[in-house]
Design a protein around this motif. Sequence first.
Motif, PDB file in Angstrom:
ATOM      1  N   PHE A   1       7.123   8.006  18.555  1.00 18.76           N
ATOM      2  CA  PHE A   1       8.116   8.583  17.647  1.00 18.76           C
ATOM      3  C   PHE A   1       7.705   8.445  16.186  1.00 18.76           C
ATOM      4  CE2 PHE A   1       9.290   4.293  18.918  1.00 18.76           C
ATOM      5  CZ  PHE A   1       9.400   3.638  17.703  1.00 18.76           C
ATOM      6  N   ALA A   2       6.785   7.517  15.878  1.00 21.21           N
ATOM      7  CA  ALA A   2       6.307   7.310  14.507  1.00 21.21           C
ATOM      8  C   ALA A   2       4.866   7.745  14.327  1.00 21.21           C
ATOM      9  CB  ALA A   2       6.453   5.837  14.124  1.00 21.21           C
ATOM     10  N   ALA A   3       4.269   8.329  15.350  1.00 25.85           N
ATOM     11  CA  ALA A   3       2.839   8.640  15.291  1.00 25.85           C
ATOM     12  C   ALA A   3       2.500   9.667  14.224  1.00 25.85           C
ATOM     13  CB  ALA A   3       2.351   9.110  16.651  1.00 25.85           C
ATOM     14  N   ALA A   4       3.328  10.697  14.074  1.00 20.16           N
ATOM     15  CA  ALA A   4       3.049  11.693  13.037  1.00 20.16           C
ATOM     16  C   ALA A   4       3.030  11.045  11.661  1.00 20.16           C
ATOM     17  CB  ALA A   4       4.075  12.815  13.095  1.00 20.16           C
ATOM     18  N   ASN A   5       3.964  10.122  11.423  1.00 18.27           N
ATOM     19  CA  ASN A   5       3.971   9.396  10.150  1.00 18.27           C
ATOM     20  C   ASN A   5       2.681   8.613   9.968  1.00 18.27           C
ATOM     21  OD1 ASN A   5       6.537  10.293   9.567  1.00 18.27           O
ATOM     22  ND2 ASN A   5       7.574   8.420  10.222  1.00 18.27           N
ATOM     23  N   GLY A   6       2.225   7.974  11.047  1.00  8.72           N
ATOM     24  CA  GLY A   6       0.992   7.206  10.973  1.00  8.72           C
ATOM     25  C   GLY A   6      -0.222   8.074  10.680  1.00  8.72           C
ATOM     26  N   LEU A   7      -0.308   9.201  11.372  1.00  7.58           N
ATOM     27  CA  LEU A   7      -1.424  10.115  11.137  1.00  7.58           C
ATOM     28  C   LEU A   7      -1.384  10.665   9.713  1.00  7.58           C
ATOM     29  CD1 LEU A   7      -1.327  12.043  14.533  1.00  7.58           C
ATOM     30  CD2 LEU A   7      -3.154  10.506  13.775  1.00  7.58           C
ATOM     31  N   ASN A   8      -0.195  11.057   9.265  1.00  7.43           N
ATOM     32  CA  ASN A   8      -0.069  11.571   7.901  1.00  7.43           C
ATOM     33  C   ASN A   8      -0.414  10.518   6.852  1.00  7.43           C
ATOM     34  OD1 ASN A   8       0.771  14.057   8.860  1.00  7.43           O
ATOM     35  ND2 ASN A   8       2.953  13.618   8.636  1.00  7.43           N
ATOM     36  N   ALA A   9      -0.181   9.234   7.202  1.00  6.20           N
ATOM     37  CA  ALA A   9      -0.443   8.146   6.257  1.00  6.20           C
ATOM     38  C   ALA A   9      -1.905   7.724   6.229  1.00  6.20           C
ATOM     39  CB  ALA A   9       0.429   6.943   6.611  1.00  6.20           C
ATOM     40  N   GLY A  10      -2.709   8.271   7.147  1.00  8.85           N
ATOM     41  CA  GLY A  10      -4.129   7.962   7.114  1.00  8.85           C
ATOM     42  C   GLY A  10      -4.717   7.349   8.361  1.00  8.85           C
ATOM     43  N   CYS A  11      -3.929   7.166   9.423  1.00  3.50           N
ATOM     44  CA  CYS A  11      -4.501   6.696  10.685  1.00  3.50           C
ATOM     45  C   CYS A  11      -5.493   7.736  11.209  1.00  3.50           C
ATOM     46  CB  CYS A  11      -3.413   6.463  11.724  1.00  3.50           C
ATOM     47  SG  CYS A  11      -2.394   5.004  11.435  1.00  3.50           S
ATOM     48  N   GLU A  12      -6.626   7.267  11.689  1.00  6.35           N
ATOM     49  CA  GLU A  12      -7.639   8.189  12.195  1.00  6.35           C
ATOM     50  C   GLU A  12      -7.380   8.622  13.634  1.00  6.35           C
ATOM     51  OE1 GLU A  12      -9.983   5.528   9.243  1.00  6.35           O
ATOM     52  OE2 GLU A  12      -8.387   5.243  10.723  1.00  6.35           O
ATOM     53  N   ALA A  13      -6.561   7.861  14.349  1.00  4.56           N
ATOM     54  CA  ALA A  13      -6.344   8.153  15.773  1.00  4.56           C
ATOM     55  C   ALA A  13      -4.876   7.986  16.113  1.00  4.56           C
ATOM     56  CB  ALA A  13      -7.183   7.215  16.646  1.00  4.56           C
ATOM     57  N   TRP A  14      -4.491   8.617  17.212  1.00  2.00           N
ATOM     58  CA  TRP A  14      -3.163   8.418  17.804  1.00  2.00           C
ATOM     59  C   TRP A  14      -3.380   7.993  19.251  1.00  2.00           C
ATOM     60  CZ3 TRP A  14       0.777  12.929  19.005  1.00  2.00           C
ATOM     61  CH2 TRP A  14       1.911  12.386  19.634  1.00  2.00           C
ATOM     62  N   TYR A  15      -2.953   6.764  19.578  1.00  2.00           N
ATOM     63  CA  TYR A  15      -3.010   6.244  20.937  1.00  2.00           C
ATOM     64  C   TYR A  15      -1.661   6.569  21.575  1.00  2.00           C
ATOM     65  CZ  TYR A  15      -7.122   4.003  19.059  1.00  2.00           C
ATOM     66  OH  TYR A  15      -8.342   3.785  18.463  1.00  2.00           O
ATOM     67  N   SER A  16      -1.646   7.620  22.396  1.00  3.51           N
ATOM     68  CA  SER A  16      -0.409   8.320  22.710  1.00  3.51           C
ATOM     69  C   SER A  16       0.061   8.181  24.148  1.00  3.51           C
ATOM     70  CB  SER A  16      -0.572   9.806  22.379  1.00  3.51           C
ATOM     71  OG  SER A  16       0.565  10.540  22.742  1.00  3.51           O
ATOM     72  N   VAL A  17       1.320   7.770  24.292  1.00  2.85           N
ATOM     73  CA  VAL A  17       1.978   7.756  25.593  1.00  2.85           C
ATOM     74  C   VAL A  17       2.293   9.181  26.040  1.00  2.85           C
ATOM     75  CG1 VAL A  17       4.054   7.038  26.832  1.00  2.85           C
ATOM     76  CG2 VAL A  17       2.954   5.468  25.245  1.00  2.85           C
ATOM     77  N   VAL A  18       2.964   9.944  25.166  1.00  2.00           N
ATOM     78  CA  VAL A  18       3.346  11.313  25.535  1.00  2.00           C
ATOM     79  C   VAL A  18       2.107  12.180  25.773  1.00  2.00           C
ATOM     80  CG1 VAL A  18       3.495  12.337  23.210  1.00  2.00           C
ATOM     81  CG2 VAL A  18       5.050  13.097  25.008  1.00  2.00           C
ATOM     82  N   GLY A  19       1.025  11.861  25.087  1.00  2.37           N
ATOM     83  CA  GLY A  19      -0.225  12.598  25.292  1.00  2.37           C
ATOM     84  C   GLY A  19      -0.788  12.412  26.680  1.00  2.37           C
ATOM     85  N   GLY A  20      -0.408  11.331  27.361  1.00  6.68           N
ATOM     86  CA  GLY A  20      -0.889  11.103  28.714  1.00  6.68           C
ATOM     87  C   GLY A  20      -0.300  12.033  29.739  1.00  6.68           C
ATOM     88  N   LEU A  21       0.784  12.716  29.383  1.00 10.05           N
ATOM     89  CA  LEU A  21       1.420  13.655  30.301  1.00 10.05           C
ATOM     90  C   LEU A  21       1.536  15.048  29.690  1.00 10.05           C
ATOM     91  CD1 LEU A  21       2.557  13.544  33.172  1.00 10.05           C
ATOM     92  CD2 LEU A  21       4.802  13.033  32.186  1.00 10.05           C
TER      93      LEU A  21
ATOM     94  N   ARG B 194      -3.711  17.698  15.521  1.00 11.24           N
ATOM     95  CA  ARG B 194      -4.517  18.675  14.784  1.00 11.24           C
ATOM     96  C   ARG B 194      -3.854  19.041  13.457  1.00 11.24           C
ATOM     97  NH1 ARG B 194      -7.656  16.831  17.757  1.00 11.24           N
ATOM     98  NH2 ARG B 194      -8.646  17.851  19.550  1.00 11.24           N
ATOM     99  N   ALA B 195      -2.520  19.151  13.447  1.00 12.40           N
ATOM    100  CA  ALA B 195      -1.823  19.464  12.202  1.00 12.40           C
ATOM    101  C   ALA B 195      -2.051  18.359  11.174  1.00 12.40           C
ATOM    102  CB  ALA B 195      -0.335  19.652  12.466  1.00 12.40           C
ATOM    103  N   ALA B 196      -1.930  17.111  11.604  1.00 13.17           N
ATOM    104  CA  ALA B 196      -2.151  15.996  10.684  1.00 13.17           C
ATOM    105  C   ALA B 196      -3.598  15.941  10.218  1.00 13.17           C
ATOM    106  CB  ALA B 196      -1.759  14.685  11.364  1.00 13.17           C
ATOM    107  N   GLN B 197      -4.535  16.169  11.124  1.00 18.53           N
ATOM    108  CA  GLN B 197      -5.948  16.152  10.750  1.00 18.53           C
ATOM    109  C   GLN B 197      -6.273  17.229   9.717  1.00 18.53           C
ATOM    110  OE1 GLN B 197      -7.618  16.500  14.735  1.00 18.53           O
ATOM    111  NE2 GLN B 197      -8.415  14.411  14.623  1.00 18.53           N
ATOM    112  N   ALA B 198      -5.562  18.355   9.787  1.00 13.99           N
ATOM    113  CA  ALA B 198      -5.793  19.455   8.849  1.00 13.99           C
ATOM    114  C   ALA B 198      -5.062  19.260   7.525  1.00 13.99           C
ATOM    115  CB  ALA B 198      -5.357  20.773   9.484  1.00 13.99           C
ATOM    116  N   GLY B 199      -4.337  18.154   7.402  1.00  7.38           N
ATOM    117  CA  GLY B 199      -3.594  17.896   6.171  1.00  7.38           C
ATOM    118  C   GLY B 199      -2.255  18.580   6.109  1.00  7.38           C
ATOM    119  N   ASN B 200      -1.805  19.156   7.230  1.00  6.19           N
ATOM    120  CA  ASN B 200      -0.510  19.829   7.293  1.00  6.19           C
ATOM    121  C   ASN B 200       0.564  18.816   7.683  1.00  6.19           C
ATOM    122  OD1 ASN B 200      -1.735  22.302   6.681  1.00  6.19           O
ATOM    123  ND2 ASN B 200      -2.170  22.712   8.844  1.00  6.19           N
TER     124      ASN B 200
END
Length: 297
Positions: free
Chosen positions: A193-213, A223-229
């Motif tokens: 639930f906070a991963a987008a905030n983390g990526l936008n703040a400069g985290c290089e990776a997202w270790y994702s539960v929802v991504g597993g399914l 990809r949006a966060a990586q592109a600066g969006n």
Amino acid sequence: MFRGLSAFPLTPTTESGIDEQAFSTLVSRLAAAGVESIGALGSTGGYAYLTREQRARVAALAVEAADGVPVMIGIGALRTKQVLELAEDAQKAGASAVLLAPMTYQALTEDEVFGLYEDVTRELSVPLCVYDNPATTHVKFTDELHGRIAQLPNVAAIKIPPVPDDPAQAKARIDALRALIPDTVTIGASGDFAAANGLNAGCEAWYSVVGGLFPTTALAITRAAQAGNDAEATALSERLEPLWQLFRRYGSLRVMSAAAEQLGLAEDPNLPRPLQALPLPARHELAAALTSTGLTA
């Protein structure tokens, strides 16, 4: 491999053992979706409930089903000796990296936590990701402890707890940690639930539960966060709020277990006892949440 989306699949488990076919299918779906890495035997993978033999088998299945996508294997255990054995098994299976959370029954001192990572990294031939998950392990890392551990050989990444909701505070949190670790060590967001905030703040990776399914959805946020969006990444995450609410109330593992069942990707039951499936009213809520958010495939 410690950049982008690292997807953490469920390990469907009953008292009879691992549902190997279901697990391999889950991993294959992630590889086909194009995730950067796959995290097997994380908290979502129920590592703490499995025997050494089961974990070695899951590691081998994950590497095989990943079809060349890098696989990170969780090696947390109560005793250092057990962690070293699990690290050996993971490396023999062909893991590209290992993930280590400091499990404990007695409260650990900072020196004991550091000693665990010192002992394990000394024996590794693959990179290690430090798993900072106080909600589950009840071990709290200070930034100074992270700084000490990050200097050890083979430490390549840190998986941190959820960052603050406020973007400025989230960035300050990441910047404070980054100031104490080598440039070679990446920082990854968790707490979906906070991963987008983390990526936008400069985290290089997202270790994702929802991504597993639901890797396609998680990849879109990443990809949006990586592109600066930042706004797009935040909006995509906010659309999943019905799911995040269920995560907060029931825990992400139970929710993903029920979601995998509803999608026909795992049987019921698929969690090791004493863990229990979502109660029926929550299952109805989950079905509605999956429909409203478009998470149906």
